[in-house]
Design an enzyme around this catalytic site. Structure first.
Site, PDB file in Angstrom:
ATOM      1  N   ARG A  29       0.844  -1.188   0.000  1.00 59.37           N
ATOM      2  CA  ARG A  29       0.000   0.000   0.000  1.00 59.37           C
ATOM      3  C   ARG A  29       0.881   1.240   0.000  1.00 59.37           C
ATOM      4  O   ARG A  29       1.893   1.301   0.701  1.00 59.37           O
ATOM      5  CB  ARG A  29      -0.933   0.028   1.223  1.00 59.37           C
ATOM      6  CG  ARG A  29      -2.097  -0.955   1.153  1.00 59.37           C
ATOM      7  CD  ARG A  29      -3.090  -0.580   0.058  1.00 59.37           C
ATOM      8  NE  ARG A  29      -4.256  -1.460   0.017  1.00 59.37           N
ATOM      9  CZ  ARG A  29      -4.347  -2.546  -0.735  1.00 59.37           C
ATOM     10  NH1 ARG A  29      -3.312  -2.905  -1.495  1.00 59.37           N
ATOM     11  NH2 ARG A  29      -5.454  -3.273  -0.744  1.00 59.37           N
ATOM     12  N   ASP A  33       4.797  -0.476  -6.783  1.00 59.28           N
ATOM     13  CA  ASP A  33       3.595  -0.800  -7.554  1.00 59.28           C
ATOM     14  C   ASP A  33       2.394  -0.068  -6.977  1.00 59.28           C
ATOM     15  O   ASP A  33       1.289  -0.188  -7.488  1.00 59.28           O
ATOM     16  CB  ASP A  33       3.348  -2.313  -7.520  1.00 59.28           C
ATOM     17  CG  ASP A  33       2.177  -2.738  -8.393  1.00 59.28           C
ATOM     18  OD1 ASP A  33       2.208  -2.449  -9.602  1.00 59.28           O
ATOM     19  OD2 ASP A  33       1.225  -3.337  -7.854  1.00 59.28           O
ATOM     20  N   GLU A  61      -2.330   7.449  -5.396  1.00 59.71           N
ATOM     21  CA  GLU A  61      -2.605   6.757  -6.651  1.00 59.71           C
ATOM     22  C   GLU A  61      -4.060   6.820  -7.090  1.00 59.71           C
ATOM     23  O   GLU A  61      -4.360   6.583  -8.269  1.00 59.71           O
ATOM     24  CB  GLU A  61      -2.181   5.293  -6.550  1.00 59.71           C
ATOM     25  CG  GLU A  61      -3.041   4.437  -5.645  1.00 59.71           C
ATOM     26  CD  GLU A  61      -2.634   2.968  -5.673  1.00 59.71           C
ATOM     27  OE1 GLU A  61      -3.492   2.144  -6.014  1.00 59.71           O
ATOM     28  OE2 GLU A  61      -1.478   2.646  -5.349  1.00 59.71           O
ATOM     29  N   HIS A  89      -0.059  -0.400  -9.907  1.00 60.05           N
ATOM     30  CA  HIS A  89      -0.861  -1.315  -9.094  1.00 60.05           C
ATOM     31  C   HIS A  89      -1.292  -2.549  -9.906  1.00 60.05           C
ATOM     32  O   HIS A  89      -2.460  -2.934  -9.912  1.00 60.05           O
ATOM     33  CB  HIS A  89      -2.099  -0.600  -8.537  1.00 60.05           C
ATOM     34  CG  HIS A  89      -2.564  -1.166  -7.228  1.00 60.05           C
ATOM     35  ND1 HIS A  89      -2.921  -0.387  -6.160  1.00 60.05           N
ATOM     36  CD2 HIS A  89      -2.727  -2.451  -6.805  1.00 60.05           C
ATOM     37  CE1 HIS A  89      -3.297  -1.153  -5.147  1.00 60.05           C
ATOM     38  NE2 HIS A  89      -3.184  -2.411  -5.512  1.00 60.05           N
TER      39      HIS A  89
END
Length: 343
Positions: free
Chosen positions: A237, A261, A266, A298
């Protein structure tokens, strides 16, 4: 049951429809491309169930709107639930269920991919050769064999990442408030406290959930304790990392490689095509400009195996609620229960 499904892409529809058909559940799935938030919650009017994703806003305001419109169940297409106000949901009588297990290999393998890409500068090598530039200058890496890897969070994903890195011949240092005996059974693996992990690890990979206790776990103080030039990987996260502190760490050379990622902000970027727009997030743009940073949007979970598991469990959760069965994947508000750093 009528279900309003938010933040959907073509692949969500494909896999959810397939799972719905396979289970012969006959749920009426109504898809919305938009994210769920207080401004879009009205789309779910008269829907008894709502299906949400990781960047949907299932906070207090959204939940109050949903409850007033008749929604009584939230089915999350994710494991993490930091975007849900469980206290408000409980007060409003809205039950929440999540996907507790999906292919943990997908995320662990992606984390390893980031390690390899950063270490051997594969992203730079690929672009160079396409431009007929065959120079090796600036592509020097290091052997993973014999390196020390710190793993924060040794749940399912962290364990698989550990096993893969052990296969490379790495020494493993783990940290988890709830130690996993399976981790200690791995050759060359042991648990340590965070200061020792920070000081000794050549590579640190985050595999813990985002909770109040883990928010900005990687901050300026933590970075100052790390080995100069270390590699930091985050596939969990975005809020685990203090972006401003990490940028300073990269500029100073304390962080030699960064592979992420996930990103703290985001929700305004990922899962959308913004190639024809000017991104206003200056911190993100600065990260993009560093030659030793690799960002993926992600996608660590994004394998056919994982999407099948996620969709199957989501449909099962909806069916259990519809039929009044016990919700085996229910998330209950538990204010007095501490949260583990495992994923």
């Amino acid at each position: 049951m009528r279900v309003a499904v938010f933040s959907t892409k073509s692949y969500d529809r494909e896999f959810l429809d397939a799972a719905n058909a396979t289970a012969q559940a006959n749920h009426e799935l109504v898809y919305f491309d938009t994210r769920l938030n207080p401004k879009t919650a009205s789309l779910a009017a008269d829907f008894p169930a709502v299906c949400a994703f990781v960047n949907d806003d299932v906070g207090t305001e959204t939940l109050k709107i949903l409850a007033a419109q008749g929604t009584r169940f939230i089915a999350l297409r994710s494991t993490g639930f930091n975007n849900v106000d469980l206290k408000t949901a409980a007060e409003l009588g809205i039950k929440v269920a999540r996907v507790t297990v999906y292919s943990p290999f997908s995320v662990a393998e992606h984390a390893v991919g980031l390690v390899l890409m950063l270490n051997r500068r594969l992203y730079r090598a690929y672009n160079r050769v396409r431009d007929d530039n065959f120079s090796l200058e600036g592509l020097l890496g290091f052997d993973l064999h014999g390196s020390t890897v710190g793993i924060i969070g040794t749940g399912k994903i962290g364990m698989i990442f550990a096993q893969i890195m052990q296969g490379f011949g790495c020494h493993l240092l783990g940290y988890d408030v709830y130690p996993n005996p399976k981790f200690e059974a791995i050759a060359n693996a042991r648990y340590v406290e965070l200061p020792e992990l920070f000081a000794k690890a050549d590579i640190i990979s985050l595999h813990c959930p985002l909770t109040p206790e883990t928010y900005h776990l990687i901050d300026a103080n933590a970075i100052a304790q790390m080995k100069p030039g270390m590699m930091l990987i985050n596939t969990s996260r975005g809020g685990l990392i203090d972006t401003t502190a990490v940028i300073e760490g990269i500029k100073s050379g304390q962080i030699g490689h960064l592979g992420i990622d996930v990103y703290e902000q985001e929700d305004e970027l990922f899962f959308r095509d913004l190639s024809d727009t000017v991104i206003q997030d200056d911190a993100f743009q600065l990260l993009q400009s560093f030659s030793n940073v690799v960002i993926t949007a992600h996608q660590a979970f994004f394998t056919r195996n994982a999407l099948t598991d996620i969709s199957t469990t989501t449909i099962s959760n909806i069916t259990d609620f519809e039929q009044g069965h016990p919700l085996k994947n229910e998330i209950s508000y538990q204010p007095l229960v501490s949260t583990a750093t495992s994923s």
